[in-house]
Design a protein around this motif. Structure first.
Motif, PDB file in Angstrom:
ATOM      1  N   LYS A   1     -37.004 -10.530  33.051  1.00 46.93           N
ATOM      2  CA  LYS A   1     -37.713  -9.258  33.114  1.00 46.93           C
ATOM      3  C   LYS A   1     -37.895  -8.764  34.538  1.00 46.93           C
ATOM      4  CE  LYS A   1     -40.630  -9.647  28.970  1.00 46.93           C
ATOM      5  NZ  LYS A   1     -41.998 -10.041  28.517  1.00 46.93           N
ATOM      6  N   ALA A   2     -37.977  -7.426  34.659  1.00 49.13           N
ATOM      7  CA  ALA A   2     -38.413  -6.804  35.907  1.00 49.13           C
ATOM      8  C   ALA A   2     -39.814  -6.256  35.637  1.00 49.13           C
ATOM      9  CB  ALA A   2     -37.463  -5.693  36.315  1.00 49.13           C
ATOM     10  N   TYR A   3     -40.703  -6.458  36.606  1.00 52.67           N
ATOM     11  CA  TYR A   3     -42.118  -6.123  36.430  1.00 52.67           C
ATOM     12  C   TYR A   3     -42.538  -5.073  37.457  1.00 52.67           C
ATOM     13  CZ  TYR A   3     -41.876 -10.695  34.154  1.00 52.67           C
ATOM     14  OH  TYR A   3     -41.517 -11.757  33.364  1.00 52.67           O
ATOM     15  N   ARG A   4     -43.386  -4.153  37.043  1.00 54.52           N
ATOM     16  CA  ARG A   4     -43.952  -3.149  37.966  1.00 54.52           C
ATOM     17  C   ARG A   4     -45.231  -3.718  38.560  1.00 54.52           C
ATOM     18  NH1 ARG A   4     -41.722   1.441  39.847  1.00 54.52           N
ATOM     19  NH2 ARG A   4     -41.037   2.070  37.757  1.00 54.52           N
TER      20      ARG A   4
ATOM     21  N   VAL B   1     -40.973  -2.976  42.219  1.00 55.40           N
ATOM     22  CA  VAL B   1     -40.431  -3.663  41.041  1.00 55.40           C
ATOM     23  C   VAL B   1     -39.887  -5.026  41.467  1.00 55.40           C
ATOM     24  CG1 VAL B   1     -38.569  -3.583  39.324  1.00 55.40           C
ATOM     25  CG2 VAL B   1     -39.898  -1.523  39.815  1.00 55.40           C
TER      26      VAL B   1
ATOM     27  N   ALA C   1     -34.484   1.181  38.035  1.00 55.96           N
ATOM     28  CA  ALA C   1     -35.872   0.763  38.311  1.00 55.96           C
ATOM     29  C   ALA C   1     -36.928   1.736  37.791  1.00 55.96           C
ATOM     30  CB  ALA C   1     -36.069   0.528  39.810  1.00 55.96           C
TER      31      ALA C   1
ATOM     32  N   THR D   1     -38.820   0.940  34.668  1.00 59.29           N
ATOM     33  CA  THR D   1     -39.792  -0.155  34.556  1.00 59.29           C
ATOM     34  C   THR D   1     -41.163   0.442  34.269  1.00 59.29           C
ATOM     35  OG1 THR D   1     -38.513  -1.230  36.292  1.00 59.29           O
ATOM     36  CG2 THR D   1     -40.597  -2.276  35.647  1.00 59.29           C
TER      37      THR D   1
ATOM     38  N   SER E   1     -42.880  -4.261  30.601  1.00 54.53           N
ATOM     39  CA  SER E   1     -41.895  -4.670  31.605  1.00 54.53           C
ATOM     40  C   SER E   1     -40.532  -4.101  31.234  1.00 54.53           C
ATOM     41  CB  SER E   1     -41.827  -6.201  31.674  1.00 54.53           C
ATOM     42  OG  SER E   1     -41.542  -6.728  30.396  1.00 54.53           O
ATOM     43  N   LEU E   2     -39.563  -4.325  32.112  1.00 49.64           N
ATOM     44  CA  LEU E   2     -38.189  -3.935  31.814  1.00 49.64           C
ATOM     45  C   LEU E   2     -37.418  -5.208  31.495  1.00 49.64           C
ATOM     46  CD1 LEU E   2     -36.160  -1.555  31.708  1.00 49.64           C
ATOM     47  CD2 LEU E   2     -35.586  -2.069  34.095  1.00 49.64           C
TER      48      LEU E   2
ATOM     49  N   PRO F   1     -36.894  -1.110  28.261  1.00 49.20           N
ATOM     50  CA  PRO F   1     -38.337  -1.161  28.540  1.00 49.20           C
ATOM     51  C   PRO F   1     -39.055  -1.734  27.321  1.00 49.20           C
ATOM     52  CG  PRO F   1     -37.632   1.105  28.151  1.00 49.20           C
ATOM     53  CD  PRO F   1     -36.394   0.269  28.106  1.00 49.20           C
TER      54      PRO F   1
END
Ligand SMILES: *Cc1c(COP(=O)(O)O)cnc(C)c1O
Length: 354
Positions: free
Chosen positions: A72-75, A81, A122, A125, A132-133, A162
């Protein structure tokens, strides 16, 4: 690596955080690159998200040569990100590729294209709590012949979705059924590889568990049908007295990155953690003697998921009154704190994208 970028002419409207769910919406673009023995990995491209053509004889459609990853990518609170331990996913993907005789991707190239793709998407996100993405890299054998031979052509792709908070109304413990007939994997097989075929083999037990009102299956080892392995898409941990036990990586279990992170965090907090064999009988005894304090699953999707109830051969066992335990909760808080950038990452696990 030169990445060609073709931008979509029709950007989508981003869904509301409350509508997200898991894997329902996808970003505007996807990453693709192809492999053949002459050119190696080539034609890396970020193109509009959408369906693509595949030859009807493609290897993956007949012989199941497919592997995948999930991270996952997190904000973060400051708007940036970040990813969580992406290099671990890349290494595991190469281990899976090795097992299925798919081409590996050099770590630096895999990191470069993943980061470039996530940076490109990005904006997708989400920032609402718990969202999360989700990133889904995957690879498949793509030879256009039914003949069985060493895989020559492969395709690697990354798509992104997302996703909503796994726990919308607080952390709800899950009910798990211990499967005593079907097996997921055996040592020497593909249990340690993250491949689609493992999931195909799991479907029947999963369906049976669902029909009985259980959310997931807990697998036993394929040889003795005795030792605890893992749950559907999560590794498992049990707190027996003051020992935290998780099944050892014997070759038939997926080496989860959340599992590995949980072990490091727990040891750091001073808990005794054992990676060893744990039989269903020992678990039953611990339950009977009131020694099984907490149980939880761990994986990227839910991070940590308390197990409130276990069913084995139609016997039902409650754990910690069906409530989340203190250790489970503190593990959840620490890991999610690091992932979303809310607490300091003293482990060096986070990777800033942009
Ligand atoms: C992906 C997966 C896990 C969890 O791995 P993480 O890296 O923690 O997300 C556990 N078991 C199976 C079978 C899996 O596919």
């Amino acid at each position: 690596m030169n990445i060609r970028i073709e931008k979509t002419a029709t950007p989508k409207t981003k869904p509301e955080a409350s509508a997200l769910g898991f894997g329902k919406y996808f970003t505007d673009h996807m990453f693709i690159m192809d492999y053949d023995p002459e050119n190696g990995w080539h034609d890396a491209r970020i193109v509009p998200f959408g369906s693509f053509e595949i030859h009807p004889a493609s290897t993956v459609l007949h012989y199941g040569a497919e592997i995948f990853e999930g991270l996952k990518a997190y904000r973060r609170p400051d708007g940036k990100v970040q990813m969580f331990r992406p290099i671990e996913n890349i290494r595991r993907m190469n281990d899976s590729a090795e097992r299925l005789c798919l081409p590996q991707i050099p770590e630096d190239i895999a990191m470069e294209v993943l980061t470039a793709f996530v940076a490109h998407e990005a904006d997708w996100t989400p920032s609402a709590p718990g969202t999360s993405l989700y990133l889904r890299p995957f690879m498949f054998g793509n030879d256009e012949t039914l003949g069985l031979h060493t895989i020559q052509n492969a395709r690697y792709m990354i798509i992104a979705s997302p996703v909503g908070s796994y726990y919308k109304e607080g952390i709800n413990p899950v009910r798990i059924m211990i499967e005593s007939e079907d097996v997921r994997a055996v040592k020497g097989g593909t249990g340690y590889a993250k491949c689609g075929g493992n999931y195909a083999a799991s479907n029947r037990a999963g369906m049976k568990a669902e029909q009985k009102g259980y959310s997931q299956v807990l697998w036993l080892d394929g040889v003795h049908r005795k030792y605890i392995e893992e749950v559907g898409a999560m590794n498992v941990m049990f707190m027996i007295d003051d020992e935290i036990v998780t099944p050892a990586l014997t070759g038939s279990i997926l080496p989860g990155i959340t599992r590995k992170s949980c072990i490091e965090v727990l040891k750091n907090k001073g808990y005794k953690v054992s990676e060893r064999l744990l039989s269903v009988d020992e678990l039953g005894e611990a339950l009977a003697q009131g020694k099984l304090k907490e149980a939880w699953g761990c994986g990227t999707a839910a991070v940590v998921s308390p197990i409130g109830e276990l069913c084995y051969k139609d016997q039902v066992y409650k754990i910690n009154d069906g409530k989340i335990g203190d250790v489970t909760q503190s593990l959840y808080d620490t890991l999610t704190g690091i992932q979303w950038g809310k607490i300091e990452d003293t482990y060096g696990w986070t990777y800033l994208v942009k």
